[in-house]
Design a protein around this motif. Sequence first.
Motif, PDB file in Angstrom:
ATOM      1  N   CYS A 169      -4.148   8.442  50.805  1.00  0.00           N
ATOM      2  CA  CYS A 169      -5.280   8.664  49.923  1.00  0.00           C
ATOM      3  C   CYS A 169      -6.366   9.460  50.644  1.00  0.00           C
ATOM      4  O   CYS A 169      -6.584   9.276  51.835  1.00  0.00           O
ATOM      5  CB  CYS A 169      -5.833   7.302  49.490  1.00  0.00           C
ATOM      6  SG  CYS A 169      -7.178   7.428  48.322  1.00  0.00           S
ATOM      7  N   VAL A 170      -7.016  10.338  49.910  1.00  0.00           N
ATOM      8  CA  VAL A 170      -8.162  11.075  50.450  1.00  0.00           C
ATOM      9  C   VAL A 170      -9.420  10.519  49.793  1.00  0.00           C
ATOM     10  O   VAL A 170      -9.509  10.457  48.565  1.00  0.00           O
ATOM     11  CB  VAL A 170      -8.050  12.586  50.150  1.00  0.00           C
ATOM     12  CG1 VAL A 170      -9.313  13.311  50.620  1.00  0.00           C
ATOM     13  CG2 VAL A 170      -6.816  13.198  50.799  1.00  0.00           C
ATOM     14  N   ILE A 171     -10.353  10.116  50.620  1.00  0.00           N
ATOM     15  CA  ILE A 171     -11.660   9.671  50.121  1.00  0.00           C
ATOM     16  C   ILE A 171     -12.632  10.789  50.466  1.00  0.00           C
ATOM     17  O   ILE A 171     -12.799  11.136  51.636  1.00  0.00           O
ATOM     18  CB  ILE A 171     -12.087   8.358  50.811  1.00  0.00           C
ATOM     19  CG1 ILE A 171     -11.054   7.258  50.526  1.00  0.00           C
ATOM     20  CG2 ILE A 171     -13.479   7.937  50.342  1.00  0.00           C
ATOM     21  CD1 ILE A 171     -11.079   6.108  51.515  1.00  0.00           C
ATOM     22  N   MET A 208     -15.896   2.763  45.244  1.00  0.00           N
ATOM     23  CA  MET A 208     -16.327   1.872  46.315  1.00  0.00           C
ATOM     24  C   MET A 208     -15.276   0.823  46.600  1.00  0.00           C
ATOM     25  O   MET A 208     -14.842   0.630  47.730  1.00  0.00           O
ATOM     26  CB  MET A 208     -17.601   1.123  45.882  1.00  0.00           C
ATOM     27  CG  MET A 208     -18.850   1.929  45.929  1.00  0.00           C
ATOM     28  SD  MET A 208     -19.387   2.109  47.628  1.00  0.00           S
ATOM     29  CE  MET A 208     -20.440   0.681  47.746  1.00  0.00           C
ATOM     30  N   ARG A 209     -14.864   0.132  45.521  1.00  0.00           N
ATOM     31  CA  ARG A 209     -13.954  -0.998  45.675  1.00  0.00           C
ATOM     32  C   ARG A 209     -12.618  -0.543  46.257  1.00  0.00           C
ATOM     33  O   ARG A 209     -12.116  -1.075  47.223  1.00  0.00           O
ATOM     34  CB  ARG A 209     -13.757  -1.683  44.324  1.00  0.00           C
ATOM     35  CG  ARG A 209     -13.303  -3.119  44.443  1.00  0.00           C
ATOM     36  CD  ARG A 209     -13.109  -3.787  43.097  1.00  0.00           C
ATOM     37  NE  ARG A 209     -12.241  -3.014  42.231  1.00  0.00           N
ATOM     38  CZ  ARG A 209     -12.603  -2.507  41.066  1.00  0.00           C
ATOM     39  NH1 ARG A 209     -13.816  -2.707  40.598  1.00  0.00           N
ATOM     40  NH2 ARG A 209     -11.753  -1.803  40.329  1.00  0.00           N
ATOM     41  N   ARG A 210     -12.079   0.512  45.650  1.00  0.00           N
ATOM     42  CA  ARG A 210     -10.760   1.001  46.052  1.00  0.00           C
ATOM     43  C   ARG A 210     -10.766   1.494  47.503  1.00  0.00           C
ATOM     44  O   ARG A 210      -9.849   1.214  48.258  1.00  0.00           O
ATOM     45  CB  ARG A 210     -10.333   2.119  45.099  1.00  0.00           C
ATOM     46  CG  ARG A 210      -8.915   2.576  45.272  1.00  0.00           C
ATOM     47  CD  ARG A 210      -7.922   1.632  44.607  1.00  0.00           C
ATOM     48  NE  ARG A 210      -6.554   2.027  44.955  1.00  0.00           N
ATOM     49  CZ  ARG A 210      -5.723   1.272  45.694  1.00  0.00           C
ATOM     50  NH1 ARG A 210      -6.097   0.091  46.117  1.00  0.00           N
ATOM     51  NH2 ARG A 210      -4.511   1.700  45.988  1.00  0.00           N
ATOM     52  N   SER A 211     -11.798   2.221  47.892  1.00  0.00           N
ATOM     53  CA  SER A 211     -11.809   2.782  49.245  1.00  0.00           C
ATOM     54  C   SER A 211     -11.912   1.672  50.287  1.00  0.00           C
ATOM     55  O   SER A 211     -11.275   1.738  51.335  1.00  0.00           O
ATOM     56  CB  SER A 211     -12.929   3.803  49.413  1.00  0.00           C
ATOM     57  OG  SER A 211     -14.188   3.197  49.274  1.00  0.00           O
ATOM     58  N   LEU A 220     -16.891   3.010  56.525  1.00  0.00           N
ATOM     59  CA  LEU A 220     -15.417   2.995  56.505  1.00  0.00           C
ATOM     60  C   LEU A 220     -14.790   2.971  57.908  1.00  0.00           C
ATOM     61  O   LEU A 220     -13.865   2.186  58.141  1.00  0.00           O
ATOM     62  CB  LEU A 220     -14.866   4.182  55.700  1.00  0.00           C
ATOM     63  CG  LEU A 220     -14.944   4.061  54.184  1.00  0.00           C
ATOM     64  CD1 LEU A 220     -14.353   5.308  53.541  1.00  0.00           C
ATOM     65  CD2 LEU A 220     -14.190   2.840  53.681  1.00  0.00           C
ATOM     66  N   PRO A 221     -15.265   3.821  58.849  1.00  0.00           N
ATOM     67  CA  PRO A 221     -14.629   3.794  60.178  1.00  0.00           C
ATOM     68  C   PRO A 221     -14.659   2.412  60.827  1.00  0.00           C
ATOM     69  O   PRO A 221     -13.656   1.976  61.400  1.00  0.00           O
ATOM     70  CB  PRO A 221     -15.450   4.815  60.978  1.00  0.00           C
ATOM     71  CG  PRO A 221     -15.943   5.780  59.937  1.00  0.00           C
ATOM     72  CD  PRO A 221     -16.245   4.916  58.746  1.00  0.00           C
TER      73      PRO A 221
END
Length: 250
Positions: free
Chosen positions: A97-99, A169-172, A197-198
Amino acid sequence: MQKSIDEAARILMDSRMTIALTGAGISVESGIPDFRSAEGLWATYDPAEYATIQAFRNDPEKVWRMLREMDEVVGRAKPNEAHTGMGELEQMGCLHCVITQNVDNLHQAGGSREVIEYHGNSSTLSCLWCGKQYRTEAKRGEIPPLCECQKVLKPDVIFFGEAIPEYAMRRSFELASSAEALLVVGTSAVVSPANTLPSVVKRNRAKIIEINKERTHLTDTVTDIFFEASAGKVIPQLVAAIRERKGSDG
Ligand SMILES: [Zn+2]
């Protein structure tokens, strides 16, 4: 660099779940200057005056002067080798997936199918009043573009003062918490929610591969492999290295 390419290729092949976080840097090679840079939109248009949801509600015609410029730049941009390379990584099963923090639709144009957009997408317009949605393409001649209800349409990008879409937000964060590798491309990851995220992926000891033209706050803290280079150069090499290994692994 070849040693790092081989190492990064191995990480991407071994990882059962890899996500990418991208930002303005990946689209610079497609001719879209970072909005925050000296050549970017915010140098000409004060975002407080042109890019807040309040500004749009108060005076949509004025905000469309800025949006028209954005649309001209984004409308003629084509995916570069970093975008198409990431599309290939997805096809090879090495990227799930690309965010992205970009609104330019270039990941999809470059072949990525799983794309989460924190800031929306400029390829569609919506009416804030009746909810009808249009392709930006179809409304390009109209200044400002109007809904059939005669209200001014707003591009489906997140303006300052608007919330990041709940789903994104939730998915990432779900993906980040099970990721085994994270590819950071063309972003210094300082803007929320990208900045967290990191550290989420790092909690499960995921590997972080960073491709940026300059060092960032990630480089010395969480990054495992750093490429100080343009994504358009590095990603095709990663793709080639993975192809080669897959070939020899049978
Ligand atoms: Zn309408």
